[in-house]
Write a protein that holds these residues in place. Structure first.
Motif, PDB file in Angstrom:
ATOM      1  N   ARG A 170       9.513  -1.136   8.598  1.00 24.93           N
ATOM      2  CA  ARG A 170       9.237  -2.579   8.540  1.00 24.93           C
ATOM      3  C   ARG A 170      10.518  -3.390   8.706  1.00 24.93           C
ATOM      4  N   LEU A 171      11.577  -2.944   8.061  1.00 25.12           N
ATOM      5  CA  LEU A 171      12.858  -3.645   8.159  1.00 25.12           C
ATOM      6  C   LEU A 171      13.391  -3.582   9.590  1.00 25.12           C
ATOM      7  N   ALA A 172      13.327  -2.409  10.203  1.00 21.66           N
ATOM      8  CA  ALA A 172      13.796  -2.252  11.581  1.00 21.66           C
ATOM      9  C   ALA A 172      12.981  -3.108  12.539  1.00 21.66           C
ATOM     10  N   VAL A 188       8.394   3.865   5.289  1.00 18.79           N
ATOM     11  CA  VAL A 188       7.599   2.685   5.642  1.00 18.79           C
ATOM     12  C   VAL A 188       8.448   1.419   5.519  1.00 18.79           C
ATOM     13  N   LEU A 189       9.193   1.308   4.425  1.00 23.52           N
ATOM     14  CA  LEU A 189      10.060   0.140   4.246  1.00 23.52           C
ATOM     15  C   LEU A 189      11.100   0.061   5.354  1.00 23.52           C
ATOM     16  N   VAL A 206      12.312  11.379   7.522  1.00 28.10           N
ATOM     17  CA  VAL A 206      12.175  10.271   6.568  1.00 28.10           C
ATOM     18  C   VAL A 206      11.023   9.361   6.989  1.00 28.10           C
ATOM     19  N   LEU A 207      10.915   9.080   8.264  1.00 30.45           N
ATOM     20  CA  LEU A 207       9.836   8.217   8.752  1.00 30.45           C
ATOM     21  C   LEU A 207       8.464   8.859   8.564  1.00 30.45           C
ATOM     22  N   ARG A 208       8.443  10.188   8.413  1.00 32.25           N
ATOM     23  CA  ARG A 208       7.187  10.899   8.128  1.00 32.25           C
ATOM     24  C   ARG A 208       6.965  11.065   6.624  1.00 32.25           C
ATOM     25  N   ALA A 219       0.822  -1.201   0.000  1.00 38.75           N
ATOM     26  CA  ALA A 219       0.000   0.000   0.000  1.00 38.75           C
ATOM     27  C   ALA A 219       0.862   1.260   0.000  1.00 38.75           C
ATOM     28  N   ASP A 220       1.872   1.310   0.833  1.00 41.41           N
ATOM     29  CA  ASP A 220       2.747   2.471   0.889  1.00 41.41           C
ATOM     30  C   ASP A 220       4.175   1.962   0.811  1.00 41.41           C
TER      31      ASP A 220
END
Length: 175
Positions: free
Chosen positions: A12-14, A8-9, A37-39, A2-3
């Motif tokens: 998820r990886l962290a 976002v990636l 970046v997270l935003r 979705a995003d």
């Protein structure tokens, strides 16, 4: 996905690696850039270089995940773009487990050499965002062009797709 933004990636990886990214980059003084970046913001080269060891990845692969052009110091050198890899893989597969472990240990012990003449990514190998684009950028970082990808996967999996098919997969979301 979705995003598929880098933030976002990265989250998820962290999460999958159980890494506290904020704490990890705090020491480098890059907390505010990471939070941006997270935003949804775009990462800078310095942040990507800091994130690489935190994630346990090579810096060039973090650039590929973020879809940021590689700086010259991270570009691979070479003319063939992996033409010898299928033969190496075929030979490696033919070895027994003990011999394979020996080869892997030898390769890991070799010194890393920086590129002498960086290879620019040709326009037809610039991929759109998304999983297919990330995968193809990661493969390009390994020094494999489409033909070498097709041959290497045919040798290692027994399944052959044409070289052009590998190049086209990231461009079609229905794949």
């Amino acid at each position: 996905m979705a995003d598929d933004s880098f933030g976002v990636l990265l989250e998820r990886l962290a999460l999958s690696k159980r890494i506290d990214l904020v704490a990890a980059v705090q020491q480098a003084g890059m907390r505010s850039e990471l939070e941006a970046v997270l935003r949804g913001g775009s990462p800078g080269s310095d942040l990507l270089r800091v994130l690489a060891p935190v994630l346990g990845w090579h810096a060039a692969d973090v650039f590929a995940l973020a879809d940021v052009s590689l700086p010259d110091g991270l570009r691979s050198a070479g003319r063939s773009r992996g033409s010898g890899v299928p033969t190496l893989v075929r030979s490696f597969i033919a070895l027994g487990p003990e011999q394979q472990a020996e080869v892997l240990q030898f390769v890991a012990s070799m010194p890393a050499e920086g590129p002498t003449a960086p290879v620019r990514t040709p326009p037809h190998m610039v991929y759109p965002s998304g999983p297919g684009g990330i995968l193809m950028r990661l493969i390009w970082n390994r020094g494999l062009a489409w033909s070498a990808i097709a041959q290497t996967l045919a040798v290692s999996t027994g399944r052959y797709w044409s070289a052009a098919t590998y190049g086209g997969v990231p461009r079609f979301p229905e794949f």
